[in-house]
Design a protein around this motif. Structure first.
Motif, PDB file in Angstrom:
ATOM      1  N   ALA A  59      -2.519   3.287   3.146  1.00  0.00           N
ATOM      2  CA  ALA A  59      -3.807   2.271   3.020  1.00  0.00           C
ATOM      3  C   ALA A  59      -3.689   1.978   1.538  1.00  0.00           C
ATOM      4  N   ASP A  60      -4.458   0.715   1.407  1.00  0.00           N
ATOM      5  CA  ASP A  60      -4.939   0.450   0.129  1.00  0.00           C
ATOM      6  C   ASP A  60      -6.243   0.556  -0.118  1.00  0.00           C
ATOM      7  N   PRO A 101       0.829  -1.167  -0.093  1.00  0.00           N
ATOM      8  CA  PRO A 101       0.085   0.174  -0.010  1.00  0.00           C
ATOM      9  C   PRO A 101       0.870   1.184  -0.112  1.00  0.00           C
ATOM     10  N   LYS A 102       0.325   2.104  -0.708  1.00  0.00           N
ATOM     11  CA  LYS A 102       1.297   3.388  -0.811  1.00  0.00           C
ATOM     12  C   LYS A 102       1.117   4.494   0.420  1.00  0.00           C
ATOM     13  N   PRO A 103       2.114   5.051   0.608  1.00  0.00           N
ATOM     14  CA  PRO A 103       2.121   6.001   1.770  1.00  0.00           C
ATOM     15  C   PRO A 103       1.433   7.367   0.966  1.00  0.00           C
ATOM     16  N   SER A 104       0.551   7.962   1.892  1.00  0.00           N
ATOM     17  CA  SER A 104      -0.001   9.385   1.686  1.00  0.00           C
ATOM     18  C   SER A 104       0.536  10.569   2.603  1.00  0.00           C
ATOM     19  N   ALA A 133       5.667   3.730  17.301  1.00  0.00           N
ATOM     20  CA  ALA A 133       4.446   4.176  17.843  1.00  0.00           C
ATOM     21  C   ALA A 133       3.790   4.092  16.500  1.00  0.00           C
ATOM     22  N   GLY A 134       2.242   4.346  16.888  1.00  0.00           N
ATOM     23  CA  GLY A 134       1.328   4.421  15.507  1.00  0.00           C
ATOM     24  C   GLY A 134       0.355   3.063  15.730  1.00  0.00           C
ATOM     25  N   GLU A 135      -0.492   2.762  14.558  1.00  0.00           N
ATOM     26  CA  GLU A 135      -1.165   1.635  14.739  1.00  0.00           C
ATOM     27  C   GLU A 135      -1.497   1.131  13.160  1.00  0.00           C
ATOM     28  N   VAL A 136      -1.663  -0.090  13.147  1.00  0.00           N
ATOM     29  CA  VAL A 136      -1.596  -0.757  11.888  1.00  0.00           C
ATOM     30  C   VAL A 136      -2.365  -1.883  11.877  1.00  0.00           C
ATOM     31  N   TYR A 137      -3.345  -1.799  10.875  1.00  0.00           N
ATOM     32  CA  TYR A 137      -4.189  -3.112  10.557  1.00  0.00           C
ATOM     33  C   TYR A 137      -3.867  -3.759   9.233  1.00  0.00           C
ATOM     34  N   TRP A 138      -3.532  -4.903   9.316  1.00  0.00           N
ATOM     35  CA  TRP A 138      -3.029  -5.532   8.191  1.00  0.00           C
ATOM     36  C   TRP A 138      -3.959  -6.891   8.197  1.00  0.00           C
TER      37      TRP A 138
END
Length: 659
Positions: free
Chosen positions: A190-191, A158-161, A226-231
């Motif tokens: 996000a994809d 997925p490409k960063p924005s 830090a941060g949150e990721v949904y994969w």
């Protein structure tokens, strides 16, 4: 191509006699690269140089309208420099890119220094020098938008924005090897499907990367700060504790191998692993962990993979040791060590506490698991401590005997066997109940308190993925009588809405024990109960056909005045009112010849009837002896919830409310 550009710069001092010089250099080409319509303009009096090109092609990527304007151009024997310069071009991902440039090249030492600052706070510094083994350089990148890397971004990711990249990298042409560190801050990606996304992700990487003609290798440390990721299906949010991954490995073609990797995360513990990916599929995994915290392991790693609603709703605590081996894409060996583990569903209907033991499993060899727990709960019933030994072999498990302390008594299970097939688990067992406390059971189930003990035989139980079924009657001894539970079926036992059905027959119950148990008022006699087509959905009552009546035989039959009033309250007000208006109110008990009531429950409405009909009603108690009394019911259709409220008030000892 680099040589041709440097040659051009070297030629410019030789042309210094001209005040204004313009050159049309046409196109320059090199491996994977082409620069078209290159033009140079030199103002020797002002020491300014301007280079322009229509297009730069690098691989599949293009940049157009390139222009380098040197505010001060230096050409000396020891140095060529473009100072106070401005660089601009059009290209992805931003339409127009512009920034300040300083460039120095020293021919004798063959060293190059470049500084590019597109915006405030952003800077690219490059220092390169040619040595005996070829070129080597150092790149320092500060606060660079990650979106500038989109032209080179792998299509499968997925490409960063949003986000900024900082890096310090050192490379050598001879190796070729890259050493250094990268820092990403505030990355968002996000994809299109939303199945892979991240927000406010901060990452640090430090290590080495080596490339060769067939692939490459790496070693280093990745720190997710830090941060949150949904994969999909996994989700993880980091707040205070960073996740650290140290690894080394190599890739070649469609094969990726991770060797001696170590994952550290304070809430979880440490996991050591290595793996082999071939053609995008997991071929081999070795995983070892000691004393892992089960809660984060379950919530982040296991729960997303589960499909059973019951298992997905578990809350996990404790620590586990894990040893896993997967070869050729299939699990070969798994060993779990459990330390004070608790697994409890959120509804509190199923769970085990203080579980300790070892659970070894092998695909090819027979093993024995030894587990023990300090307590638990099944369908709301508390369990005592127990120990269990299981024989495991591939997809089968069995135990010849298992005893579970239950409500002051015990549950004995025999010949337990389960085998996993394509559609799920199949198996069976048998057993018996002895000495189970009915007061404790009724309290646990939030029923009215029932005195006595529960004992009975457990016929053959057959389990399949969609159903749990009892073959043969379940015998229960209670209230000095006997009860038979037949045709017991539990459909979707581990689903979100289990459906239970059964037929219940109770014979020759001691009415005095029963009525005293429920504080109903004393009734002496014997009672038969038949409940057919009993159905519960998600353990909520749906329907039944119930008949309750005096047992056949010769025995003493007396009913107290309070019991009369309470029976009247269930079926109508007439008898209770009449009783209070006549001399019968002076008697504490009455004789009767027969009593009974029936209820056919559908759609939360109970259609009531008695042992016989009467004008405008039905007979609940038929009088007999001296003094005797008849109790008549008048309400034939009663809301089940209302009937339960009446029973609750009566058995709680309050006055009956007749409506």
């Amino acid at each position: 191509m680099m040589q041709r550009v440097l040659l051009l710069l070297l030629m410019l001092p030789m042309l210094a006699w001209a005040a204004q010089l313009q050159l049309d250099l046409g196109s320059l080409t090199g491996p994977q690269m082409q620069l078209t319509h290159l033009q140079a303009s030199l103002d020797t009096e002002r020491q300014q140089l301007r280079l322009q090109a229509a297009q730069l092609q690098f691989g599949q990527h293009q940049w157009r309208q390139l222009q380098l304007q040197c505010g001060r151009f230096v050409w000396q024997a020891r140095e060529l420099a473009c100072l106070e310069g401005q660089l601009s071009f059009d290209g992805p991902p931003r339409k127009r890119v512009a920034g300040r440039v300083n460039l120095r090249y020293q021919p004798q030492s063959r060293s190059l220094q470049l500084t590019l600052s597109p915006q405030s706070g952003q800077q690219l510094s490059l220092h390169a020098a040619a040595g005996k083994g070829g070129w080597q350089g150092k790149l320092d990148l500060q606060q660079w938008p990650v979106t500038d890397a989109l032209p080179w971004w792998p299509t499968e990711l997925p490409k960063p924005s949003q986000g900024l990249l900082s890096a310090q990298l050192i490379w050598q042409q001879t190796s070729p090897r890259l050493d250094g560190k990268l820092s990403l801050r505030g990355v968002q990606f996000a994809d299109s499907s939303g199945s892979r996304a991240g927000e406010r992700v901060d990452l640090d990487w430090q290590g080495q990367l080596a490339l060769n003609a067939e692939g490459g290798s790496w070693q280093g440390q990745l720190r997710w700060l830090a941060g949150e990721v949904y994969w999909e299906p996994f989700y993880l949010k980091l707040d205070a504790s960073p996740l650290v991954l140290e690894s080394r490995g190599q890739w070649q073609g469609q094969q990726l191998e991770v060797k001696q990797a170590q994952l550290q995360w304070a809430p979880l513990g440490q996991l050591d692993f290595d793996l082999l990916l071939q053609q995008g599929k997991l071929n081999r995994v070795r995983l070892e962990g000691k004393g892992l915290a089960l809660k984060p392991l379950y919530e982040t790693g296991l729960q997303p993979l589960l499909t059973s609603p019951l298992l997905k709703a578990l809350q996990a605590e404790g620590r586990v040791d894990v040893s896993l081996l997967v070869q050729e894409g299939a699990p070969q060996r798994l060993t779990l060590g459990l330390h004070e583990v608790s697994l409890v569903d959120k509804g509190g209907k199923l769970g085990w506490y203080g579980v300790n033991g070892s659970l070894p499993w092998s695909r090819t060899e027979a093993t024995t698991a030894a587990l023990g727990w300090k307590g638990g709960v099944v369908l709301g019933l508390p369990l005592g401590a127990a120990e269990l030994k299981l024989n495991l072999h591939g997809t089968s498990l069995s135990t010849p005997r298992f005893e579970q302390a239950l409500l002051g008594g015990r549950l004995l299970l025999k010949d337990v066997s389960l085998k996993q097939q394509e559609d799920g688990w199949h198996g069976g067992l048998s057993g018996e109940l002895t000495g189970v406390s009915l007061p404790e059971m009724s309290t646990a189930l939030q029923w009215p308190r029932i005195e006595g003990e529960l004992s009975g035989s457990l016929p053959r139980v057959v389990l399949s993925p969609k159903e749990l079924r009892l073959f043969g009657p379940l015998e229960i001894q209670a209230f000095d009588g006997i009860a038979f539970l037949r045709n017991v079926r539990l459909q979707e036992p581990f689903g979100v809405a289990p459906r239970f059905s059964a037929d219940l027959a109770m014979q020759n119950l001691d009415l005095l024990q029963l009525t005293r148990t429920f504080s109903f008022g004393a009734i002496e006699g014997r009672l038969d109960v038949n409940v057919d087509d009993l159905q519960l959905l998600n353990w909520e009552l749906q329907q039944f056909d119930a008949r309750i009546g005096s047992s056949p035989g010769d025995y003493r039959k007396r009913i107290s005045q309070r019991a009369v009033e309470n029976i009247s309250a269930l079926g109508g007000a007439g008898t209770a009112a009449a009783l209070q208006r006549t001399f019968l109110r002076f008697f504490e008990t009455f004789g009767y010849s027969q009593l009974g009531v029936s209820c056919r429950l559908r759609n939360n409405v109970c259609q009531m009837d008695g042992i016989a009909t009467s004008p405008n009603g039905y007979v609940l108690v038929s009088g007999g002896g001296v003094p005797s009394i008849n109790v008549i019911g008048y309400n034939r259709a009663v809301q089940w919830s209302e009937l339960m409220q009446r029973l609750k008030r009566i058995t709680a000892g309050g006055s009956a409310v007749v409506q």
